[in-house]
Scaffold this active site. Sequence first.
Site, PDB file in Angstrom:
ATOM      1  N   GLU A  27       0.816  -1.386  -0.084  1.00  0.00           N
ATOM      2  CA  GLU A  27      -0.269  -0.413   0.095  1.00  0.00           C
ATOM      3  C   GLU A  27       1.324   1.174   0.267  1.00  0.00           C
ATOM      4  OE1 GLU A  27      -3.916  -0.130   0.016  1.00  0.00           O
ATOM      5  OE2 GLU A  27      -3.143   1.595  -0.620  1.00  0.00           O
TER       6      GLU A  27
ATOM      7  N   LYS B 173       5.015   4.111 -10.045  1.00  0.00           N
ATOM      8  CA  LYS B 173       3.814   3.836  -9.320  1.00  0.00           C
ATOM      9  C   LYS B 173       2.194   3.809 -10.731  1.00  0.00           C
ATOM     10  CE  LYS B 173       5.159   6.841  -5.998  1.00  0.00           C
ATOM     11  NZ  LYS B 173       5.288   8.080  -5.573  1.00  0.00           N
TER      12      LYS B 173
HETATM   13  N1  HSE Z   1       9.572  10.760  -3.846  1.00  0.00           N
HETATM   14  C1  HSE Z   1       8.292   9.814  -3.725  1.00  0.00           C
HETATM   15  C2  HSE Z   1       7.739  11.469  -3.845  1.00  0.00           C
HETATM   16  C3  HSE Z   1       7.884   9.304  -2.285  1.00  0.00           C
HETATM   17  O1  HSE Z   1       7.823  12.888  -3.813  1.00  0.00           O
HETATM   18  O2  HSE Z   1       5.791  11.109  -3.944  1.00  0.00           O
HETATM   19  C4  HSE Z   1       6.722   8.910  -2.379  1.00  0.00           C
HETATM   20  O3  HSE Z   1       6.752   7.602  -3.023  1.00  0.00           O
END
Ligand code: HSE
Length: 431
Positions: free
Chosen positions: A130, A206
């Site tokens: 998650e 992501k």
């Molecule tokens: N480096 C990532 C960001 C951390 O700035 O969203 C969170 O996944």
Amino acid sequence: MDKPLKLGLLGFGTVGTGVYRILQRNRSIISARAGADFEVSKILVRDLDKPRAVEVDRSLLTTDPREILDDPEIGIVVELIGGLDPAYQYIQEALSRGKHVVTANKAVIATYGARLISLAAENGADLYYEGAVGGGIPIIKPLRESLVGNRIEEIMGIVNGTTNYILTRMTQEKADFADVLGEAQALGYAEADPAADVEGYDAAHKLVILASLAFQKPIAIHQVYREGITKISREDIAFAEHFGCTIKLLAIGKRHPQGIEVRVHPTFIPNRHPLASVHDVFNAIYVRGDAVGELMFYGRGAGDLPTGSAVIADIVDVLRNCKQGTHHRVETLWQDAPVLSMEDVRTRYYIRLHAVDKPGVLAQVAASFGAEGVSIESMIQQGRGEDEPVPIVFITHEVEERRLRASLARIATLPAVKDIANVIRVEGGGR
Ligand code: HSE
Ligand code: NAP
């Protein structure tokens, strides 16, 4: 009284210490909700002497991964190291030994997720992630569970906190890119190599995870079109304001009859669009399902406690499963839909170029757009330079990227055009 279940933490940086702090603060609530007692029995770090953001018994720290991976009493491994290696290797080892794994590592899940899901299933272990997308926002569980009755048509969001923080500061305070990146790093938002954030790799990882779950298709990272924010200038931000828009780094996944579209790039969105008011480290993910309609998930997309909150939720799921002797249902990624090439994607575009301000130049540029079927919605020419090139900005109507690229190739050959300074896609309907 059952013996407490033992956890091993791999990594004790921003997220690792965030998880530990929440466990200290809310331990009794968490145990009660999980229906099981637990304890952190070992923590892997690189440097035993590094100052830590939380107080921790030094005897818990180790630099030897074997003390966690080879310990038969540790049933749950929480991977918070980041990057592919050695994190992937440790996750693989843990799952192969039947240990349950919780991770916030999007790079590993986006690259090896399908393999790890199979490995977990073969070994009767759970794999939860998650914290890998959206920091503290619950989005994996809703896609895996709450929305299973839907055919997801679209998923679109701001999924990188660092770049959203940078773009917000650049827009609101006219701050410099490099200064704000330093601030985001100091706040613990950025990846170990911040190029992962500013070049859009983190958002692409992501999107792979979100789109694979949303469209039930294993999407590979190389199939995602990716551009970062390093080319965004103050001029682009000022022109966006002129057009009533804000620039955001968006991750976009859409289902079409002919295939799936997956892309990450800076985007003009109208100020009235809900994503335009998502500022700083906040993330937001818009999902459209055929039954539920439109949903928006919003919250802190990075940082110690928000991400720790998501990791703890996964730990609690594993603890509950352990207590009940069950395993998490494994995703089935079954649909074989093609991923569309970026050239086939249709959207609108902002184009900023510099050209000498002489009679006939605009007509030549307009003719080059027209020759490829690109229709112009708005145009601005700023200033009047005798021989100095002046900025000219266009917003197009929706057109296939193939046609837009062909028209830009024509425009680049015009002697009066000095450069095409930037091209940014525009989403969110007409102004
Ligand atoms: N480096 C990532 C960001 C951390 O700035 O969203 C969170 O996944
Ligand atoms: P971090 O602050 O850099 O912490 C990494 C930790 O791992 C450190 O404790 C480090 O040890 C340890 N480590 C690194 N390489 C190691 C190795 N080879 N062997 C043993 N230990 C090693 O990273 P983070 O920001 O917490 O991120 C951790 C993970 O969470 C990443 O996958 C990241 O993408 C993800 N994530 C981060 C955020 C966020 O806001 N930061 C949000 C969501 C997801 P030392 O401390 O001794 O150097």
